[in-house]
Design an enzyme around this catalytic site. Structure first.
Site, PDB file in Angstrom:
ATOM      1  N   GLU A   1      27.563 -25.067  19.874  1.00  0.00           N
ATOM      2  CA  GLU A   1      27.351 -23.712  20.380  1.00  0.00           C
ATOM      3  C   GLU A   1      28.644 -22.906  20.226  1.00  0.00           C
ATOM      4  OE1 GLU A   1      24.242 -22.799  23.601  1.00  0.00           O
ATOM      5  OE2 GLU A   1      26.110 -22.477  24.677  1.00  0.00           O
TER       6      GLU A   1
ATOM      7  N   HIS B   1      22.543 -50.800  15.034  1.00  0.00           N
ATOM      8  CA  HIS B   1      21.242 -51.306  14.580  1.00  0.00           C
ATOM      9  C   HIS B   1      20.305 -50.157  14.228  1.00  0.00           C
ATOM     10  CE1 HIS B   1      22.183 -55.489  15.577  1.00  0.00           C
ATOM     11  NE2 HIS B   1      22.936 -54.931  16.518  1.00  0.00           N
TER      12      HIS B   1
ATOM     13  N   LYS C   1      24.538 -19.790  35.431  1.00  0.00           N
ATOM     14  CA  LYS C   1      25.598 -18.795  35.409  1.00  0.00           C
ATOM     15  C   LYS C   1      24.992 -17.399  35.591  1.00  0.00           C
ATOM     16  CE  LYS C   1      29.273 -17.080  32.441  1.00  0.00           C
ATOM     17  NZ  LYS C   1      30.076 -17.226  31.245  1.00  0.00           N
TER      18      LYS C   1
HETATM   19  O1  F6P Z   1      21.056 -20.915  25.790  1.00  0.00           O
HETATM   20  C1  F6P Z   1      22.382 -20.685  25.819  1.00  0.00           C
HETATM   21  C2  F6P Z   1      22.989 -20.621  27.171  1.00  0.00           C
HETATM   22  O2  F6P Z   1      23.354 -19.318  27.400  1.00  0.00           O
HETATM   23  C3  F6P Z   1      24.168 -21.566  27.262  1.00  0.00           C
HETATM   24  O3  F6P Z   1      25.300 -21.080  26.698  1.00  0.00           O
HETATM   25  C4  F6P Z   1      24.246 -21.808  28.714  1.00  0.00           C
HETATM   26  O4  F6P Z   1      25.023 -22.912  28.977  1.00  0.00           O
HETATM   27  C5  F6P Z   1      22.791 -21.976  29.049  1.00  0.00           C
HETATM   28  O5  F6P Z   1      22.148 -21.038  28.226  1.00  0.00           O
HETATM   29  C6  F6P Z   1      22.427 -21.785  30.486  1.00  0.00           C
HETATM   30  O6  F6P Z   1      22.754 -20.520  30.960  1.00  0.00           O
HETATM   31  P1  F6P Z   1      22.810 -20.196  32.505  1.00  0.00           P
HETATM   32  O7  F6P Z   1      23.838 -21.058  33.124  1.00  0.00           O
HETATM   33  O8  F6P Z   1      23.122 -18.750  32.593  1.00  0.00           O
HETATM   34  O9  F6P Z   1      21.456 -20.513  33.089  1.00  0.00           O
END
Ligand code: F6P
Length: 568
Positions: free
Chosen positions: A378, A409, A220
């Site tokens: 989270e 198990h 992201k």
């Molecule tokens: O470590 C937390 C986090 O920000 C998550 O919420 C997110 O899904 C992950 O890291 C990956 O983030 P990005 O998609 O920005 O690489």
């Protein structure tokens, strides 16, 4: 520094509501009377019917929960007093529920059909139309890969996709890929790399041919340490591999062409994507109003669209949307999504449960508990509320689980006879992709028999007299008794497919929302992961730099000294 939170409406403290107080009284009464599912079932022949719900092709049985009619009524009153239905509507309409990041929370717009809502303008942006536009781009791209029209730099078709991401940019796609494997196109497989441990990418690429490999970098932010480190590793692996094979020369132009043909990206940060060398035409975006852990149905699912195709992905989205519609349109007291979330509150805040098991009786769902861990923990693992004031009660149980009879198990002993109350969701399906009969029986029925046996044992237990009747020595009777009254919810589906999986994911997204809303949390930020990230940057130089080492605490120094002594 801005210290003003007056623009944020403080959450109602759930513990001060009338419903909460009544729930506490009701809980105390139940405790003194004694909760006994055996007698509750005997005394109320309607109990199963009363607590069963149908949502499309999913059947929910909540009858083995430690709730009676009063509990249900008071939990619904609690949700009403807290205005959670209004909050749900606010979420769906794009209000900024993510207060600490001042963002809308609109993952539900990712699966809204355009013709249903027309447009959904949020912060000046037509979300649903944007989603459709990006989906169409991804479908076109995926089709080219699936049909062999998208070729690598040497003209060969793609056979393997390596998807690099972590957290929300990995757990969802991995889980869905595993869950829907029977629907994957033959001759096209996906591998997922997430851990910064170099062993991960090394193992995932060691037998791959760079000429037939497509790498998707999913992030992201496009800044995440693990993902960007692995992305660079992958770029080196690909270029060196192609050069070693004599497939490309070392000229900058050829290297750039290879990157353009073998790397695509999914991100909200298209500027950084371009800086990495990826052609913006091969970058697929999503938006700040989609949290990472709520993004599997956004472009983060690109590897899934390639593996399963647009038709299956559309079914997947429809599953989400059907659950969204159910969640929005069903009256509170008949709404199983609300009730499951509220039951969790009942167990965490009144029974003191600290964890919640999710136990899918389907091997294809073996990554579902891991996926849910990020989604739920989270989101709701927090000590401050959405206005940054302290929480007033326990929040955020630990979600965990394992697929099928493997857990029986391993850890079921503790669920049956341990001293902690562990509510559990069991998920099974009537039909299997692999119906098998051995010389004795239908193996799927044997499997499902185990699912039902466990929920029965947990609910009804085994009394001392029943143990004695088996001829057990008196001194051993307590060890072989089962108290019962251990709550479970059974989710029984017709079959596991893209639609049911979408429904299940949306179900847990909304359960998480309900719990977070009761606790007054911003379930859509994740500040708790930041400190570790910052410290990792400070600590890493200390492995080789004495000054950096001296700046560390005594324990960290000792650990690094051990590393320095033993590093080969
Ligand atoms: O470590 C937390 C986090 O920000 C998550 O919420 C997110 O899904 C992950 O890291 C990956 O983030 P990005 O998609 O920005 O690489």
């Amino acid at each position: 520094m801005d210290t003003c939170t007056s623009h944020i409406k403080a959450p109602i403290d759930a513990t001060t509501t009338d419903a909460w107080k009544k729930l506490q009284k009701h809980f105390d009464e139940l405790q003194s009377r004694g909760i006994d599912l055996r007698s509750w079932f005997q005394d109320d022949p309607q109990r199963v019917e009363k607590y069963s719900y149908e949502v499309n092709d999913l059947h929910f049985d909540l009858s083995k929960n430690l709730i009676d009619d009063t509990t249900k009524q008071l939990l619904c009153e609690l949700a009403q007093e807290l205005g959670i239905e209004q909050r749900r509507d606010d979420m769906f309409s794009g209000k900024h529920l993510n207060t600490t990041e001042d963002r809308a929370v609109l993952h539900t717009a990712l699966r809204r059909p355009v013709d249903e809502v027309g447009s959904l303008i949020v912060d000046g942006q037509d979300c649903v139309k944007d989603v459709r536009h990006e989906l169409d781009r991804m479908y076109a791209f995926a089709d080219r890969v699936r049909l062999g029209q998208w070729k690598g730099v040497t003209g060969k078709r793609i056979e393997t996709v390596v998807s690099i991401g972590i957290g929300g940019s990995d757990l969802g796609p991995v889980m869905v890929y595993e869950a829907l494997k029977p629907y994957a196109q033959k001759g096209l497989s996906v591998r997922y790399v997430s851990n910064i441990d170099p062993n991960d990418i090394a193992e995932k690429t060691k037998d791959l041919d760079p000429e037939t490999t497509l790498v998707i970098i999913v992030s992201k932010t496009f800044t995440t340490l693990e993902t960007m480190t692995n992305a660079r590793e992958a770029r080196t692996w690909l270029l060196e591999g192609l050069q070693k094979q004599g497939a490309i020369d070392t000229s900058d132009a050829k290297r750039a062409e290879a990157i353009a043909k073998h790397f695509v990206a999914v991100s909200t940060n298209l500027e950084l994507v371009a800086q990495f060398g990826i052609n913006p035409e091969n970058a697929f975006g999503f938006w700040n109003w989609v949290g990472g852990r709520y993004s599997v149905d956004a472009a983060v699912g690109l590897s899934l669209i390639i593996a399963f195709g647009p038709v299956v992905f559309e079914e997947f989205l429809k599953g989400f949307h059907d659950m969204d519609t159910y969640f929005c349109k069903t009256p509170l007291e008949d709404n199983v999504v609300f009730l499951m979330g509220l039951c969790n509150i009942w167990y965490v805040n009144f029974f003191g449960a600290q964890s919640h098991a999710v136990l899918p009786y389907n091997q294809y769902l073996h990554r579902f508990p891991a996926y849910l861990q990020q989604l739920t923990m989270e989101s709701n693992g927090k000590s401050t509320r959405w206005d940054a004031s302290p929480v007033t009660t326990k929040t955020g149980e630990i979600f965990w689980g394992e697929a099928g009879t493997n857990g029986q198990h391993a850890f079921y002993q503790l669920i049956h006879q341990g001293t902690n109350l562990i509510p559990a969701d069991f998920i099974g399906f009537v039909n299997t992709k692999h119906p098998t009969k051995d010389d004795q029986q239908d193996v799927h029925e044997l499997f499902l028999g185990n699912f039902l046996a466990q929920t029965k044992a947990l609910a009804f237990g085994k009394t001392a007299d029943e143990v004695r009747a088996e001829g057990t020595a008196e001194w051993m009777v307590p060890a072989r008794m089962f108290s019962g009254n251990r709550p479970t919810t059974s989710i029984f589906g017709v079959e596991l497919n893209a639609h049911t999986l979408g429904e299940l994911i949306a179900l847990y997204e909304h359960i998480t929302f309900v719990e977070g809303s009761v606790w007054g949390l911003d379930s859509y930020d994740q500040w708790g992961v930041e400190l570790g990230k910052q410290l990792a940057k400070q600590i890493t130089p200390a492995f080789h730099d004495d000054e950096a080492l001296a700046a560390q605490d005594a324990s960290t120094q000792a650990l690094i000294k051990f590393y320095r002594k033993h590093r080969k």
